[in-house]
Design a protein around this motif. Sequence first.
Motif, short mmCIF file in Angstrom:
data_model
loop_
_atom_site.label_atom_id
_atom_site.label_comp_id
_atom_site.label_asym_id
_atom_site.label_seq_id
_atom_site.Cartn_x
_atom_site.Cartn_y
_atom_site.Cartn_z
N PRO A 194 0.80 -1.23 0.00
CA PRO A 194 0.00 0.00 0.00
C PRO A 194 0.84 1.28 0.00
N ASN A 195 2.15 1.16 0.26
CA ASN A 195 3.02 2.33 0.25
C ASN A 195 3.50 2.71 -1.15
N ILE A 196 3.21 1.86 -2.14
CA ILE A 196 3.68 2.10 -3.50
C ILE A 196 2.49 2.38 -4.40
N ARG A 197 2.60 3.46 -5.17
CA ARG A 197 1.48 3.84 -6.05
C ARG A 197 2.00 4.28 -7.41
N TYR A 198 1.35 3.79 -8.46
CA TYR A 198 1.64 4.23 -9.82
C TYR A 198 0.67 5.34 -10.17
N VAL A 199 1.20 6.54 -10.56
CA VAL A 199 0.34 7.69 -10.81
C VAL A 199 0.18 8.01 -12.29
N GLY A 200 0.82 7.20 -13.16
CA GLY A 200 0.67 7.39 -14.60
C GLY A 200 1.70 8.34 -15.18
N ALA A 201 1.54 8.60 -16.47
CA ALA A 201 2.41 9.57 -17.15
C ALA A 201 2.03 10.97 -16.70
N VAL A 202 3.02 11.81 -16.43
CA VAL A 202 2.74 13.15 -15.90
C VAL A 202 3.47 14.22 -16.71
N GLY A 203 3.00 15.42 -16.58
CA GLY A 203 3.63 16.57 -17.20
C GLY A 203 3.08 17.83 -16.57
N GLY A 204 3.63 18.98 -16.95
CA GLY A 204 3.11 20.25 -16.48
C GLY A 204 3.09 20.40 -14.97
N LYS A 205 1.99 20.92 -14.45
CA LYS A 205 1.84 21.22 -13.02
C LYS A 205 1.98 19.97 -12.16
N GLN A 206 1.40 18.86 -12.62
CA GLN A 206 1.48 17.62 -11.84
C GLN A 206 2.92 17.15 -11.69
N LYS A 207 3.70 17.26 -12.75
CA LYS A 207 5.11 16.88 -12.70
C LYS A 207 5.87 17.77 -11.72
N GLN A 208 5.61 19.08 -11.79
CA GLN A 208 6.25 20.03 -10.88
C GLN A 208 5.97 19.69 -9.43
N GLU A 209 4.71 19.40 -9.13
CA GLU A 209 4.31 19.10 -7.75
C GLU A 209 5.02 17.85 -7.24
N LEU A 210 5.08 16.82 -8.08
CA LEU A 210 5.74 15.58 -7.67
C LEU A 210 7.22 15.81 -7.42
N LEU A 211 7.87 16.55 -8.30
CA LEU A 211 9.31 16.77 -8.18
C LEU A 211 9.67 17.62 -6.97
N LYS A 212 8.96 18.70 -6.76
CA LYS A 212 9.41 19.65 -5.73
C LYS A 212 9.12 19.19 -4.30
N TYR A 213 8.13 18.31 -4.12
CA TYR A 213 7.81 17.86 -2.77
C TYR A 213 8.39 16.49 -2.42
N ALA A 214 9.04 15.83 -3.38
CA ALA A 214 9.62 14.52 -3.09
C ALA A 214 10.78 14.65 -2.11
N GLU A 215 10.88 13.69 -1.22
CA GLU A 215 12.03 13.66 -0.31
C GLU A 215 13.30 13.35 -1.09
N CYS A 216 13.13 12.51 -2.12
CA CYS A 216 14.27 12.12 -2.94
C CYS A 216 13.77 11.52 -4.25
N LEU A 217 14.46 11.80 -5.34
CA LEU A 217 14.21 11.13 -6.61
C LEU A 217 15.15 9.94 -6.71
#
Length: 341
Positions: free
Chosen positions: A216-239
């Motif tokens: 349950p800790n792993i989730r696939y969110v699909g292909a992303v771009g634009g605002k959604q990509k920005q949100e994922l990148l900037k709030y991640a603890e680590c890529l």
Amino acid sequence: MASKQIKMPKGRPLTIVQVISNYPNAQPVPSIKGGTEKVVYELTEELVRRGHHVALFAARGSRSSARLIAYPKGLKHEQIHQYVLQHMPTGTQIIHDHTFRSALGRRQLPCPSVCTVHLPVKRHGKNPVFVSKRARQLMGGGKGFYVYNGINTHEYEFSSEKRGYLLFMGRIIRNKGVLQAIQVAERTGKRLLIAGPIKAPVFFRQEIQKRIQRNPNIRYVGAVGGKQKQELLKYAECLLFPTLWEEPFGLVMVEAMACGTPVLALKNGSVPEVLSGFPQLICKSIEQMARKVQQKNYPPPAKLRLYVAQRFTNKQMTDKYENLYREIIRRQAKEKKASKA
């Protein structure tokens, strides 16, 4: 955080043709998903800002400050060179070929050309430019040039606030290391978000999807771009970038750091070059990557963004290409003059 001012190369404006691939399902320029399209867009826009006369051959639906020449519907790769030669501006001084198999650079042309090798191919045109030293070594036998890809850091949102999840972002294929990212999440008990288009459906269904369903800790969110990509990148603890192959560049590493997000990557391809300023983020194994996730000994977010601003911007990339254009034009003119003597 603004990037340091860079002096522009001096000289008269050039007439430049930029040519991108028209492979099936080509992304328009600029693309919120395609890395090559994004890099070509940034280079083209910066060249126009500097006063050069630029024509861009790209997929239908593209937009650009340059003179845009859209490919007709159904144009095949082997037809690109003919279409470009028929429609390029009079007085073109240099052609920059970004097509994946050097559609123009491998042919006789009325002006010099430069071919950026975006993918791992060994058949390329005259004056090949690789996107890392490692790529030049492997694909060019140490010959040719290299120019790192660059981004417009002003388009990337910065955040020092992180939300405790790991992020994998890339095409869902085996060599990108998505399975290894899942293994890191399993070993550490951390939350993992997986973003990217599924390019290997059987691999995803048989090896990835089942592990996601069990955890349950792993989730696939699909292909992303634009605002959604920005949100994922900037709030991640680590890529996580556990690439398993000789990745020529890996633009998402630079994009993440521009957002203030650290990158843990396996020591393959261009990783040692892109992360040269942060050797502590380079991993020799998945076990070591998992330990580094648990230790959380990451550089400060502002330092990561500054690092990108000093090394991987669209301005720095354009400086190098502009100097290269002038050098190749000068060299060909000299050769032409010598042949007539």
